[in-house]
Write an enzyme that holds these catalytic residues in place. Structure first.
Site, PDB file in Angstrom:
ATOM      1  N   HIS A  50       0.843  -1.199   0.000  1.00 19.11           N
ATOM      2  CA  HIS A  50       0.000   0.000   0.000  1.00 19.11           C
ATOM      3  C   HIS A  50       0.881   1.252   0.000  1.00 19.11           C
ATOM      4  O   HIS A  50       2.100   1.153   0.207  1.00 19.11           O
ATOM      5  CB  HIS A  50      -0.920   0.016   1.229  1.00 19.11           C
TER       6      HIS A  50
HETATM    7  P1  TYD Z   1      -2.240  -3.933   7.121  1.00 19.41           P
HETATM    8  O1  TYD Z   1      -2.293  -2.519   6.642  1.00 19.41           O
HETATM    9  O2  TYD Z   1      -2.627  -5.004   6.164  1.00 19.41           O
HETATM   10  O3  TYD Z   1      -0.779  -4.249   7.699  1.00 19.41           O
HETATM   11  P2  TYD Z   1       0.615  -4.181   6.935  1.00 19.41           P
HETATM   12  O4  TYD Z   1       0.574  -3.013   6.029  1.00 19.41           O
HETATM   13  O5  TYD Z   1       1.626  -4.016   8.011  1.00 19.41           O
HETATM   14  O6  TYD Z   1       0.812  -5.459   6.205  1.00 19.41           O
HETATM   15  O7  TYD Z   1      -3.121  -4.029   8.448  1.00 19.41           O
HETATM   16  C1  TYD Z   1      -3.617  -5.249   8.928  1.00 19.41           C
HETATM   17  C2  TYD Z   1      -4.902  -4.954   9.675  1.00 19.41           C
HETATM   18  O8  TYD Z   1      -4.644  -4.200  10.848  1.00 19.41           O
HETATM   19  C3  TYD Z   1      -5.902  -4.183   8.848  1.00 19.41           C
HETATM   20  O9  TYD Z   1      -7.203  -4.711   9.104  1.00 19.41           O
HETATM   21  C4  TYD Z   1      -5.823  -2.783   9.396  1.00 19.41           C
HETATM   22  C5  TYD Z   1      -5.432  -3.013  10.834  1.00 19.41           C
HETATM   23  N1  TYD Z   1      -4.610  -1.934  11.419  1.00 19.41           N
HETATM   24  C6  TYD Z   1      -5.114  -1.194  12.472  1.00 19.41           C
HETATM   25  O10 TYD Z   1      -6.254  -1.411  12.926  1.00 19.41           O
HETATM   26  N2  TYD Z   1      -4.344  -0.215  13.016  1.00 19.41           N
HETATM   27  C7  TYD Z   1      -3.092   0.061  12.560  1.00 19.41           C
HETATM   28  O11 TYD Z   1      -2.415   0.966  13.093  1.00 19.41           O
HETATM   29  C8  TYD Z   1      -2.592  -0.716  11.459  1.00 19.41           C
HETATM   30  C9  TYD Z   1      -1.217  -0.453  10.903  1.00 19.41           C
HETATM   31  C10 TYD Z   1      -3.379  -1.696  10.915  1.00 19.41           C
END
Ligand code: TYD
Length: 133
Positions: A50
């Site tokens: 992302h």
């Molecule tokens: P995601 O963005 O997929 O993690 P990464 O980019 O590290 O692979 O996030 C995984 C899940 O966690 C998604 O449902 C969003 C949630 N999340 C939060 O609730 N708070 C946060 O601060 C972050 C980073 C993710």
């Protein structure tokens, strides 16, 4: 733009009793509003995938190692993080993917904003379109 993304040294206080690394007000170009960390990441897992519209993030391998692929829509750069006193400052508008986590790796993230799903671009085509506008 991607060339400007560099590993940042985190000031370290060395001591026979162990090292102490400090991230404080002047270390980062923003006030930290959120701290999260990735751990117990399987070695074949991909994280990230992302970009952010506003949020900036500072990534540190507190333990172990992992790789970050950075993409500004024009070029890509692969960075390995494997030292607790080195961090990667990712500006806004950069697509990032995290992979090749070693066993026991911990990725600390110091973010400039609280979590807001609206700030994410999770679709690569949409990211490329956003870069071109
Ligand atoms: P995601 O963005 O997929 O993690 P990464 O980019 O590290 O692979 O996030 C995984 C899940 O966690 C998604 O449902 C969003 C949630 N999340 C939060 O609730 N708070 C946060 O601060 C972050 C980073 C993710």
């Amino acid at each position: 733009m991607i060339e400007k993304i560099e590993i940042v040294d985190i000031p370290k206080i060395s001591d026979p009793r162990g090292n102490l690394a400090v991230v404080e007000k002047d270390t980062l170009p923003y006030e930290v509003k959120r701290i999260y960390y990735l751990y117990d990441v399987p070695s074949d897992a991909y994280r990230g995938g992302h970009s952010h519209k506003e949020c900036m993030e500072f990534l540190v391998a507190l333990s172990g190692s992992f790789e970050v692929v950075l993409d500004d829509g024009i070029s890509k750069k692969r960075v390995t993080l494997n030292k607790p006193n080195k961090g990667l400052l990712i500006p806004t508008g950069i697509w990032r993917e995290l992979e090749n986590f070693s066993s026991g790796a911990v990725c600390l993230v110091l973010a400039s904003d609280v979590y807001e799903e609206e700030d994410y671009i999770r679709d690569y085509e949409q990211f490329i379109a956003s870069v071109n506008t």
